[in-house]
Design a protein around this motif. Structure first.
Motif, PDB file in Angstrom:
ATOM      1  N   VAL A   2      41.255  40.173  35.663  1.00  0.00           N
ATOM      2  CA  VAL A   2      42.116  39.176  36.321  1.00  0.00           C
ATOM      3  C   VAL A   2      42.954  39.870  37.387  1.00  0.00           C
ATOM      4  O   VAL A   2      43.058  39.400  38.534  1.00  0.00           O
ATOM      5  N   LYS A   3      43.521  41.003  37.010  1.00  0.00           N
ATOM      6  CA  LYS A   3      44.373  41.755  37.934  1.00  0.00           C
ATOM      7  C   LYS A   3      43.603  42.195  39.172  1.00  0.00           C
ATOM      8  O   LYS A   3      44.137  42.228  40.291  1.00  0.00           O
ATOM      9  N   GLU A   4      42.323  42.549  38.968  1.00  0.00           N
ATOM     10  CA  GLU A   4      41.510  43.053  40.073  1.00  0.00           C
ATOM     11  C   GLU A   4      40.688  41.944  40.737  1.00  0.00           C
ATOM     12  O   GLU A   4      39.746  42.229  41.478  1.00  0.00           O
ATOM     13  N   ASP A   5      41.027  40.686  40.436  1.00  0.00           N
ATOM     14  CA  ASP A   5      40.402  39.524  41.073  1.00  0.00           C
ATOM     15  C   ASP A   5      38.883  39.539  40.903  1.00  0.00           C
ATOM     16  O   ASP A   5      38.132  39.266  41.846  1.00  0.00           O
ATOM     17  N   MET A   6      38.427  39.818  39.694  1.00  0.00           N
ATOM     18  CA  MET A   6      36.995  39.890  39.421  1.00  0.00           C
ATOM     19  C   MET A   6      36.476  38.650  38.686  1.00  0.00           C
ATOM     20  O   MET A   6      35.288  38.569  38.366  1.00  0.00           O
ATOM     21  N   LEU A   7      37.392  37.690  38.398  1.00  0.00           N
ATOM     22  CA  LEU A   7      36.974  36.506  37.630  1.00  0.00           C
ATOM     23  C   LEU A   7      37.293  35.217  38.386  1.00  0.00           C
ATOM     24  O   LEU A   7      38.296  35.135  39.094  1.00  0.00           O
TER      25      LEU A   7
END
Length: 409
Positions: A115-120
């Motif tokens: 979530v933090k790394e905008d992967m979802l």
């Protein structure tokens, strides 16, 4: 009279066989579902790629529900199903790119990192009406506030598994110290992933489950190094074969898989370390850029159907977060203390939390150092190389002397 008895016995056997086949009659299952919702993609030749842990879905074995087959029959959506062994493997594959998945099922700390790394992708909850079945106490956790990116699939804890035929009765099995007991040198298995391995070491050091600084990670690395000489192997799903065959005596692993292993090998037992242990939630997510997002949401909704959730958790042994599914489970399953621990045990559990980049890098570095260091290898390698160098020098000197003597003739 004998013929009548044989006929009745045959009819009973046929009836029992039919009951088994009908244990998960898809038509009966579908009759309870919203067919308008599930027929939206019929005839569109859609397929989704699902990436899950190994041994983590009911697949039709032992008369269980074949979840993916039922979903395909219900929706017309083909499911391409593959699996991974660790959260870190999943993360590395997605981060490297080049692969396309529509549904993945990481653990809570990895969900938080993604979530933090905008992967979802953000989930459209309008497409997942069965979200209402999920236990509210397992929603809105800090790793994914408001469950914008994940829907709980299962939950569980890490337990100590031991073979009662190989571990003496006077051994204390309710402590993490068991994994450092030299009495069982060569018969101990350890997690082959850094977060679980460090979680245990940190707990043994009384630091809690999550590292807070470099010093704690260094001390945990040092502790894991002291364990390494007595570890037979670092494993993930290989544990099923080793513990099942009695090739190892002790291992830490996930509660659901522990239950499966105990069903297959009655000599196995499980215990909760009194120091406390890790509790986890694995959640269904949609990776960024998924090609079939709405079909993926339909798959997630299907997994949250009460009958599907109950059949799935009954087969894989993990605890269901689905309250409607829980109601359908046998009392024997609901009263299993490994799957559904007491409040006293749960009070000593803790979730992994997403780490910042500095701690993640430190953890990865410590883990690589642990696996790379092989003291027994270096202990023998250095003198062996020195001996080889000496022998080589002697051979060269002798050959030169022989050649010089020959040239003088």
């Amino acid at each position: 009279m004998k013929k009548i008895f044989v006929l009745m016995l045959s009819l009973m056997m046929v009836a029992l066989c039919n009951l088994s086949v009908l244990a998960y009659d898809n038509a009966e299952l579908f009759a309870e579902l919203d067919m308008d919702y599930y027929s939206r993609f019929k005839g569109q030749e859609i397929s989704i790629n699902v990436y899950n842990w190994g041994e983590y879905i009911s697949d039709g074995a032992d008369d269980s529900l074949d979840v993916n087959e039922a979903f395909e029959e219900l929706t017309g959506i083909k499911v391409n199903y593959t699996f991974y062994a660790t959260n870190e493997e999943l993360y590395a594959k997605l981060r490297a790119g080049g692969s396309s998945y529509d549904v993945i099922i990481p653990s809570e700390y990895m969900i938080g990192r993604m979530v933090k790394e905008d992967m979802l992708e953000e989930i459209n909850k309008d497409n997942i009406p069965n979200l209402k079945n999920i236990d509210p106490t397992l929603l809105n956790m800090n790793f994914d506030p408001d469950n914008a990116h994940s829907v709980p699939y299962t939950w569980g804890t890490v337990v100590l598994i031991y073979n009662t035929d190989l571990v003496s009765a006077d051994t204390d099995v309710e402590t993490w110290d068991l994994l450092w007991n030299e009495k069982y040198k060569g018969n101990i298995l350890m997690f082959n992933n850094p977060r679980d391995a460090y979680g245990i070491a940190l707990k043994k050091l009384d630091f809690g489950t999550n590292p807070e600084n470099q010093e704690q990670i260094d001390k945990a690395t040092a502790l894991l190094k002291t364990q390494k000489p007595i570890v037979q192997a670092y494993v993930m799903d290989e544990i099923f074969d080793k513990m099942g065959a009695g090739e190892a005596a002790i291992a830490p692993y996930y509660s659901g898989d522990a239950i499966t292993m105990m069903d297959e090998n009655p000599a196995l037992a499980a215990a909760f370390p009194r120091e406390g242990t890790n509790i986890f939630i694995d959640g269904m997510c949609i990776p960024k850029g998924a090609k079939q997002k709405e079909a993926a949401e339909m798959y997630i909704n299907f997994m949250c159907e009460p009958a599907v959730g109950a059949a799935n958790c009954e087969y894989i042994g993990y605890s269901t977060p689905n309250l409607a599914a829980l109601e359908l489970l046998d009392d024997e399953i609901k009263s299993n203390m490994i799957a559904y621990p007491t409040e006293e045990v749960l009070a000593k559990t803790a979730y992994f939390v997403p780490l910042d980049d500095t701690l993640n890098k430190a953890l990865d570095a410590g883990w690589k150092q642990l696996l790379a260091d092989d003291e027994s290898f270096t202990f023998w390698l250095v003198p062996a190389l020195l001996l080889l160098a000496v022998v080589t020098s002697i051979v060269i000197v002798v050959r030169k002397a022989v050649r010089k003597k020959r040239d003088n003739y």
